[in-house]
Design an enzyme around this catalytic site. Structure first.
Site, PDB file in Angstrom:
ATOM      1  N   SER A   1       0.821  -0.975   0.131  1.00 38.05           N
ATOM      2  CA  SER A   1      -0.195   0.195  -0.126  1.00 38.05           C
ATOM      3  C   SER A   1       0.945   1.372  -0.019  1.00 38.05           C
ATOM      4  O   SER A   1       2.119   1.332   0.683  1.00 38.05           O
ATOM      5  CB  SER A   1      -0.837  -0.075   1.260  1.00 38.05           C
ATOM      6  OG  SER A   1      -1.358   1.107   1.298  1.00 38.05           O
TER       7      SER A   1
ATOM      8  N   TYR B   1      -1.881  -1.740  10.440  1.00 35.40           N
ATOM      9  CA  TYR B   1      -1.891  -2.297   8.888  1.00 35.40           C
ATOM     10  C   TYR B   1      -0.694  -1.871   8.414  1.00 35.40           C
ATOM     11  O   TYR B   1       0.212  -2.428   7.489  1.00 35.40           O
ATOM     12  CB  TYR B   1      -3.073  -1.454   8.341  1.00 35.40           C
ATOM     13  CG  TYR B   1      -3.274  -1.766   6.755  1.00 35.40           C
ATOM     14  CD1 TYR B   1      -3.782  -2.763   6.294  1.00 35.40           C
ATOM     15  CD2 TYR B   1      -2.723  -0.711   5.860  1.00 35.40           C
ATOM     16  CE1 TYR B   1      -4.128  -3.122   4.834  1.00 35.40           C
ATOM     17  CE2 TYR B   1      -2.852  -0.930   4.660  1.00 35.40           C
ATOM     18  CZ  TYR B   1      -3.440  -2.186   3.897  1.00 35.40           C
ATOM     19  OH  TYR B   1      -3.350  -2.358   2.727  1.00 35.40           O
TER      20      TYR B   1
END
Length: 257
Positions: free
Chosen positions: A144, A157
Site C-alpha cells: 500500500s 496495517y
C-alpha cells in the site's frame, strides 16, 4: 496472448477485489491460477468459472493465510492439481480498526502481522522449492502507498505491510541466484468493497464522489493493479527485482486515509 503459458500462479485473497483482478489477468495471460480464499467459496467459485469459461485453467483453494498448516496443505494441493508453482502473489489482507498507536491492542498488532507478513512468509517457505526449480520464479507482494505516508489511525496495517516489504526486498537479494524475482506493487485507494468502506468511514463519501478529484479523473481499479503485476511476472521484467511500483496515479490518497 499466452505470455505465461506453462506457469502456475497462486494468488491469495483472490475471490474479490484486487486479488480477483490479478487472478483474471494472469489467467488471461496464460497462467494456471490457484484462486485462494478465506471464507467466500461462492465468490471464489465465480472467479474460477469466469476463468474457465474464457478457456483458462483455475481451481479454488480455501486457506486462511495466517494458518500455516492450511497454506502448506494448499501448496501441496496446487502441485497435485496444477503443477509446480512459479508465481506467488501475496494479496490477502485485512484492515485495522482505525485506532491510534497506543489505543491499539497487542493482539491487533500481532493479528495484522500474522496476516500481512508472517503468514505470507510461511506460504513462501513452502513454495520456495518450486520457485527455485522453475528457472524463473516470481514473488509479488501487494502492499500500500500508506507505508510511505504513515497515516494516523493505521499503524497496525501500515506496520505489517512495511514488515513484508522488507521481507520481499531481502528475498530479492537472497534468491536471485536461483532465478527468483521478488517485487512489490503498492496501490493507493482502489475501487473495491474495502476501498468503499474505507472512504465511507474516513471521509463520509463514496468512491464516486472522489472520482473527479482523483488522478486521471477516476479512482484506481483492480485492473490497474493487475496490469502492474502482469508486467512484473512477464519476460519484459526479467531484469527487475527488489523493486516497488506505486500504482496511485502519482499520489493523493494520504489525505483520504
Amino acid at each position: 496472448m499466452s505470455t505465461l503459458a506453462g506457469r502456475v500462479a497462486i494468488v491469495t485473497g483472490a475471490s474479490r477485489g484486487v486479488g480477483r483482478g490479478i487472478a483474471l489477468r494472469l489467467a488471461a495471460d496464460g497462467a494456471a491460477v490457484a484462486v485462494n480464499y478465506r471464507r467466500d467459496g461462492a465468490a471464489a467459485g465465480e472467479v474460477v468459472k469466469e476463468i474457465t469459461a474464457g478457456g483458462g485453467v483455475a481451481v479454488g483453494y480455501r486457506a486462511a493465510i495466517d494458518d500455516e498448516a492450511a497454506t502448506t496443505a494448499m501448496v501441496h494441493a496446487v502441485r497435485r492439481d496444477l503443477g509446480p508453482v512459479s508465481i506467488v502473489v501475496s494479496n490477502a489482507g485485512t484492515a485495522s480498526r482505525g485506532l491510534d498507536v497506543v489505543g491499539t491492542s497487542r493482539e491487533e498488532y500481532l493479528s495484522l502481522l500474522s496476516v500481512h507478513a508472517l503468514g505470507p512468509i510461511g506460504l513462501l517457505r513452502e513454495a520456495l522449492p518450486d520457485l527455485r526449480a522453475a528457472g524463473r520464479g516470481d514473488v509479488v507482494m501487494i502492499s500500500s502507498n500508506t507505508v510511505a505516508s504513515a497515516p494516523a489511525q493505521a499503524a497496525p496495517y501500515t506496520m505489517a505491510k512495511a514488515a513484508m516489504e522488507i521481507v520481499v526486498r531481502t528475498l530479492a537479494r537472497e534468491e536471485r541466484q536461483h532465478g527468483i524475482r521478488a517485487n512489490i506493487v503498492a496501490p493507493g485507494l482502489v475501487a473495491t468493497d474495502m476501498g468503499s468502506r474505507l472512504v465511507r468511514a474516513s471521509a463520509g463519501a463514496t468512491l464516486g464522489d472522489l472520482a473527479e478529484s482523483s488522478p486521471f479523473g477516476r479512482v484506481c481499479t483492480p485492473e490497474d493493479v493487475a496490469g502492474a503485476v502482469a508486467w512484473l511476472v512477464s519476460a519484459d521484467a526479467g531484469y527487475v527485482t527488489g523493486q516497488k511500483i506505486l500504482v496511485d496515479g502519482g499520489g493523493r490518497d494520504a489525505a483520504i486515509f
